[in-house]
Design an enzyme around this catalytic site. Structure first.
Site, PDB file in Angstrom:
ATOM      1  N   HIS A  39       0.815  -1.206   0.000  1.00 48.38           N
ATOM      2  CA  HIS A  39       0.000   0.000   0.000  1.00 48.38           C
ATOM      3  C   HIS A  39       0.851   1.259   0.000  1.00 48.38           C
ATOM      4  O   HIS A  39       0.492   2.263  -0.597  1.00 48.38           O
ATOM      5  CB  HIS A  39      -0.917   0.007   1.229  1.00 48.38           C
ATOM      6  CG  HIS A  39      -2.271  -0.516   0.908  1.00 48.38           C
ATOM      7  ND1 HIS A  39      -3.068  -1.138   1.822  1.00 48.38           N
ATOM      8  CD2 HIS A  39      -2.961  -0.511  -0.238  1.00 48.38           C
ATOM      9  CE1 HIS A  39      -4.190  -1.487   1.255  1.00 48.38           C
ATOM     10  NE2 HIS A  39      -4.152  -1.128   0.000  1.00 48.38           N
ATOM     11  N   ASN A  88       3.359  -8.684 -17.384  1.00 49.56           N
ATOM     12  CA  ASN A  88       3.675  -8.925 -15.964  1.00 49.56           C
ATOM     13  C   ASN A  88       3.832 -10.415 -15.725  1.00 49.56           C
ATOM     14  O   ASN A  88       4.815 -10.881 -15.156  1.00 49.56           O
ATOM     15  CB  ASN A  88       2.564  -8.393 -15.054  1.00 49.56           C
ATOM     16  CG  ASN A  88       2.233  -6.948 -15.325  1.00 49.56           C
ATOM     17  OD1 ASN A  88       3.048  -6.227 -15.875  1.00 49.56           O
ATOM     18  ND2 ASN A  88       1.044  -6.523 -14.960  1.00 49.56           N
ATOM     19  N   ASP A  89       2.841 -11.169 -16.175  1.00 47.92           N
ATOM     20  CA  ASP A  89       2.928 -12.614 -15.978  1.00 47.92           C
ATOM     21  C   ASP A  89       3.885 -13.260 -16.970  1.00 47.92           C
ATOM     22  O   ASP A  89       4.606 -14.191 -16.618  1.00 47.92           O
ATOM     23  CB  ASP A  89       1.535 -13.256 -16.086  1.00 47.92           C
ATOM     24  CG  ASP A  89       0.799 -13.177 -14.764  1.00 47.92           C
ATOM     25  OD1 ASP A  89       1.414 -13.506 -13.733  1.00 47.92           O
ATOM     26  OD2 ASP A  89      -0.360 -12.753 -14.742  1.00 47.92           O
TER      27      ASP A  89
HETATM   28  C1  PEP Z   1      -0.226  -9.187 -16.907  1.00 44.67           C
HETATM   29  O1  PEP Z   1       0.017 -10.281 -16.405  1.00 44.67           O
HETATM   30  O2  PEP Z   1       0.621  -8.508 -17.536  1.00 44.67           O
HETATM   31  C2  PEP Z   1      -1.576  -8.593 -16.781  1.00 44.67           C
HETATM   32  C3  PEP Z   1      -1.922  -7.505 -17.430  1.00 44.67           C
HETATM   33  O3  PEP Z   1      -2.420  -9.205 -15.907  1.00 44.67           O
HETATM   34  P1  PEP Z   1      -2.357  -9.000 -14.315  1.00 44.67           P
HETATM   35  O4  PEP Z   1      -1.288  -7.991 -14.010  1.00 44.67           O
HETATM   36  O5  PEP Z   1      -3.704  -8.548 -13.909  1.00 44.67           O
HETATM   37  O6  PEP Z   1      -2.012 -10.388 -13.863  1.00 44.67           O
HETATM   38 MG    MG Z   2      -1.656 -11.504 -15.651  1.00 46.88          MG
END
Ligand code: PEP
Ligand code: MG
Length: 953
Positions: free
Chosen positions: A580, A839-840
């Site tokens: 946070h 991100n993933d």
């Molecule tokens: C990602 O993984 O880049 C994505 C946009 O999904 P989240 O961050 O919600 O997992």
């Molecule tokens: Mg994701």
């Protein structure tokens, strides 16, 4: 719900082999009207994918998702094969349970079966069973026994009234893992039954995990409904488990011996009277815990390991708390004690091991359980609450560059202002329960008012929401009740509050969910404020000139109190980017780095620091030239941002006229107008799980439809890309029980989960299609890793589209799993578009947990390995006339934009704040140069080299 009944069982069947047995089962399912003829193919195909042998002579043949439409109604049929059927791999089956299920209604049945299988091997007994009743009994397993032991009895507890006594009883049951948290509230609603002799009885089945009976007596005479109350039974009831106990209690009352229970002075006497599990007289020994941070994870682990070296049962409790003893061999139970420095541990060991175990355990505790410990001054000395920095750790030298987790972008320069947590000095014993309670209430009120003021002053919604949560934490009746109980046991307000907050925060920190675990920081933050009030400690005044605040772990309220004009930047030793405090820093626009390591706490106050919140880099006492360059960079960035904001509503065209769409990511259906106002040309990612998380149960179709409709209305014809529910694994929904997983990021999450719950997915898709009203709707599925997953999701969508036509619909997938990127040439033929979740995708490509406090800085989406996967995706899509977007954080990184555009990405979807800046980056580019840059980036070996290439552009 599927239940097993004798009518479903066909005894004494024969089949020469597995195909014959499947044929028999299918015929029976068809004859009973559960399935259509084609279901046999489903049974056969399912066996080809993997045997349905469950263990202990049982197989559970069932269809495949493709044959679900062959099911007329959900049901099971059981066939006993006393001669056995060879199910392959050397497994003999004596009972085949044919399942016809349209959805996941059969899971409860599986739960039942696995419970039966958990006991002794029942294969042989199944074979020999002579009647359907006998067979059924075997499957239902042994009834659970009623828990009733010394841990469930508490005599002479401090209680002023009936409610407090109920609370204590429920707490014992919770500690014994018989019930969930809400059982106390459940019992408060139940009508109590007077048994005579001052004894009262309460029971409920709600939230019960296993049957158990707790018995509590008050320390002083109290009355309830005008009658005396000397003892209270609280039963967590499940099935018939309590029957014998009840009979025994009745006879006791009839014999006129009820008063023995209400006036019992030992747990043993109660257990003997009730026929519970009477403990042997076990030897005990005491030792005072001296570890600075109490019995936290590391010392607890060492203690548990040592206890496990002894064969017999060893239990431990914190003396004088009234809490029951827990197994010294269980790490989680040890942590649940919340034992703090200065508290006395009581070890209780089974007589057979006590002579060896107790001295060994005591010596280990005295030696600090693997930690250096300061001797305890006196029994009633105050306990420090501050983080202590190991003195031998070196402070970073001048000119040192430290990599940390980027938490809020921007460049900050200023002197270090180090704030190490204050030590709180307080007495362990209170003056009197009444005085201490008054102190507590006063402190709570002060802090509550203070936070209310912050809520009113805060302009950012994110900050207000955090403080609203803080007020809720202060008003949490469970926490307050626990503190009050401790006050009654003689603790001071400060000690009681500190203990309760610490153990609650520890419990949260152990949760697998990163976000929930990070909420422990909020609990500690609000806890510290109250403690400071009780102890009369004032906040340290901040220096006058703009400084860089250096802290161990900054609390959100610390950040929100800051004046952005005074605080140039924030640097913390610990913490992750999703904390946070990081969110608050971003909302206030203060550059921040987190997780820089304990060394930064040893910096000399006033040392000039240069912090780059975007690159995740800290420079200690930089030379004049570096400082000059950084200051220029900062000023340029400021000017660029202002110019970008002015042109935010214009399209993003490269110098040579190539258009890149810039969309917004949102999680809240109310966020669209703000995104459009920031220049969004559409919504590129609606994270629908946030909508689900905002409800205490799954929102129904109509609720969802209204939310999606709102977004489409606000978009006024611009496209909406919606991601179907992406939960599970590390971010479960409270109302969706998911089995605990060793590696939740590699477990049942995203599309894997929703395909297992087709009704949830269908209702979401229906709501989306209905909301569309022929406006441009794009639906994508998260975490797709296989072609089958995509096809199942697509087929479901297309089937529903026949029911609810939508003119402008595209269906696509997120590229978040490397296998999906590598399969892009196959998938591109079938999807309408791809959206890369960097991100993933980065997490899974680099094998680095995206929330890891120290490693996540290395999980850079500009790593050439990730770029290769994006390149494969874009090439495959374009070869098939499909488009590609990027919706992960990488899309908002100014250094990544040239590379992504050069790779041919068609759309960038970023948070609303970044739209202007991203558009400005695109406008600076020349497509052919960007393409060359991207090709060069694919040939280097690290993210740093890619960044250097871009910087050299
Ligand atoms: C990602 O993984 O880049 C994505 C946009 O999904 P989240 O961050 O919600 O997992
Ligand atoms: Mg994701």
């Amino acid at each position: 719900m599927l239940e097993l009944t004798v009518e479903q069982i066909s005894m004494a069947q024969t089949a020469v082999d597995k195909p014959a047995a499947l044929q028999l089962l299918a015929e029976l399912l068809v004859a009973d009207g559960l399935v259509a003829d084609g279901y046999l193919t489903g049974l056969q195909n399912r066996e080809k994918q993997g045997s349905t042998f469950l263990g202990q002579g049982i197989a559970i043949p069932h269809g495949t998702p493709e044959t679900r439409d062959q099911v007329f109604s959900t049901g099971v049929r059981l066939m006993q094969f006393p001669e056995g059927v060879d199910w392959g791999d050397g497994h003999m089956v004596y009972l085949a349970i044919g399942i016809a299920a349209k959805s996941d209604e059969h899971l409860r049945l599986l739960q039942l079966l696995t419970r039966a299988l958990g006991e002794n091997d029942i294969g042989e007994a199944l074979r020999q069973a002579e009647s359907p009743e006998a067979l059924l009994k075997l499957l239902q397993g042994a009834p659970q026994e009623l828990a009733l032991d010394s841990q469930l009895i508490s005599l002479g507890v401090t209680a002023d009234d009936f409610e407090e006594l109920v609370w204590r009883g429920a707490r014992l049951l919770r500690k014994a893992d018989c019930v969930d948290n809400g059982f106390a509230a459940v019992l408060q609603q139940v009508e109590a039954l007077s048994l005579g002799d001052g004894l009262w009885w309460l029971h409920s089945e709600q939230t019960v995990k296993r049957p158990g009976l707790a018995f509590v007596t008050p320390d002083k005479p109290i009355r309830y409904l005008g009658q005396p109350l000397t003892g209270l039974f609280c039963l967590a009831s499940l099935g018939e488990a309590h029957q014998t106990l009840l009979e025994r209690l009745c006879s006791l009352l009839i014999e006129g011996r009820g008063h023995e229970l209400g006036h019992a002075t030992s747990n043993r006497a109660v257990l003997e009277a009730l026929g519970g599990e009477v403990p042997a007289e076990w030897p005990t020994q005491h030792v005072t815990l001296a570890n600075a941070h109490g019995l936290h994870a590391r010392p607890a682990k060492i203690l548990a390991q040592l206890a496990k070296e002894f064969e017999g049962d060893i239990r431990v409790r914190v003396l004088d708390t009234g809490e029951s003893a827990v197994s010294a061999k269980s790490l989680s139970k040890l942590l649940s004690l919340g034992a703090r420095r200065g508290q006395v541990l009581e070890f209780i060991a089974e007589p057979s091991v006590a002579a060896d175990a107790l001295p060994a355990l005591l010596a280990a505790v005295e030696q600090g359980l693997g930690e250096e410990v300061e001797p305890l001054p006196t029994a009633t000395s105050p306990t420090p609450a501050a983080a202590v920095v190991a003195p031998e750790m070196p402070a970073p030298v001048d000119g040192a560059q430290i990599t940390a987790v980027p938490a809020s972008p921007g460049i900050a320069i200023g002197p270090a202002h180090i704030q190490v947590l204050q030590a709180f000095d307080y007495p362990l014993q209170g003056e009197s329960a009444a005085i201490e309670r008054e102190r507590l209430e006063k402190a709570l009120n002060e802090v509550r008012q203070d936070i209310q003021g912050l809520i009113q002053r805060s302009k950012a919604k994110a900050i207000r929401e955090i403080f609203i949560t803080h007020v809720e934490m202060l008003d949490d009746p469970e926490l307050i009740n626990e503190v009050i109980l401790r006050l009654k046991q003689g603790e001071s307000a400060a000690a009681a509050w500190d203990n309760v907050i610490d153990s609650a925060a520890r419990q949260q920190e152990q949760l697998q969910d990163v976000l929930l675990a990070e909420r422990a920081a909020d609990l500690r933050d609000v806890g510290r404020r109250v403690l400071a009030q009780i102890c009369g400690i004032e906040n340290v005044a901040a220096p006058d000139e703009p400084y860089i605040l250096v802290m161990d772990e900054v609390g959100p309220s610390d950040v929100a109190r800051l004046d952005p004009a005074q605080v140039a930047g924030i640097l913390t030793a610990r913490g992750g980017a999703t904390a946070h405090s990081a969110i608050v820093a971003r909302a206030l626009g203060i550059p921040a780095l987190v997780g820089a390591g304990d060394g930064v706490l040893l910096l000399k106050p006033g040392t000039v620091l240069l912090l780059d919140g975007q690159k995740g880099r800290l420079t200690v006492a930089p030379d004049a030239e570096t400082l000059q360059r950084a200051a220029e960079d900062r000023d340029n960035r400021e000017q660029r941002l202002q110019a970008a904001a002015a042109k935010r509503m214009e399209p993003a065209l490269t110098v040579d006229g190539h258009a890149v769409e810039v969309f917004a990511n949102i999680g809240d259906s109310a966020g669209t107008p703000a995104a459009v106002e920031q220049g969004a040309e559409g919504i590129g990612l609606l994270r629908t799980e946030l909508l689900f998380m905002a409800h205490s149960q799954a929102p129904d179709e109509a609720t969802q439809e209204a939310e999606y409709r709102r977004v489409l209305d606000d978009l006024q014809g611009r496209p909406l890309v919606v991601r179907t529910l992406d939960v599970g694994g590390d971010k479960p929904l409270p109302y969706w029980p998911i089995d605990k997983e060793e590696n939740p990021f590699l477990g049942v999450r995203g599309i894997r989960l929703t395909l297992q719950r087709p009704q949830v997915m269908e209702s979401q898709l229906r709501a989306l299609l209905r909301a569309a009203d022929n406006r441009p709707l794009r639906i994508m599925f998260p975490m797709v890793g296989t072609v089958e997953e995509w096809r199942q999701a697509r087929d479901m969508t297309l089937r529903l589209r026949e029911e609810i036509p939508v003119a402008d619909l595209q269906i696509g997938i997120m590229i978040e799993v490397p296998s999906a990127a590598l399969l892009a040439p196959v998938l591109a033929k079938e999807v309408d578009f791809f959206s890369v979740g960097t991100n993933d995708l980065t997490q899974y490509t680099m094998a680095i947990d995206r929330g890891h406090p120290t490693l996540s800085a290395q999980a850079d989406g500009l790593h050439p390995a990730v770029l290769q996967l994006i390149d494969i995706t874009v090439r495959a899509a374009h070869a098939n006339g499909k488009w590609v977007g990027i919706c992960g954080e990488l899309a908002a990184d100014p250094l990544a934009v040239p590379v992504l555009v050069g790779l041919g990405v068609d759309e960038l979807s970023v948070s609303a704040r970044s739209i202007g800046e991203v558009k400005a980056c695109v406008r600076e580019l020349n497509l052919s140069t960007a393409k060359q840059l991207a090709q060069n980036a694919l040939t280097v070996g690290s993210a740093a080299e890619v960044r250097a290439l871009v910087e050299a552009l």
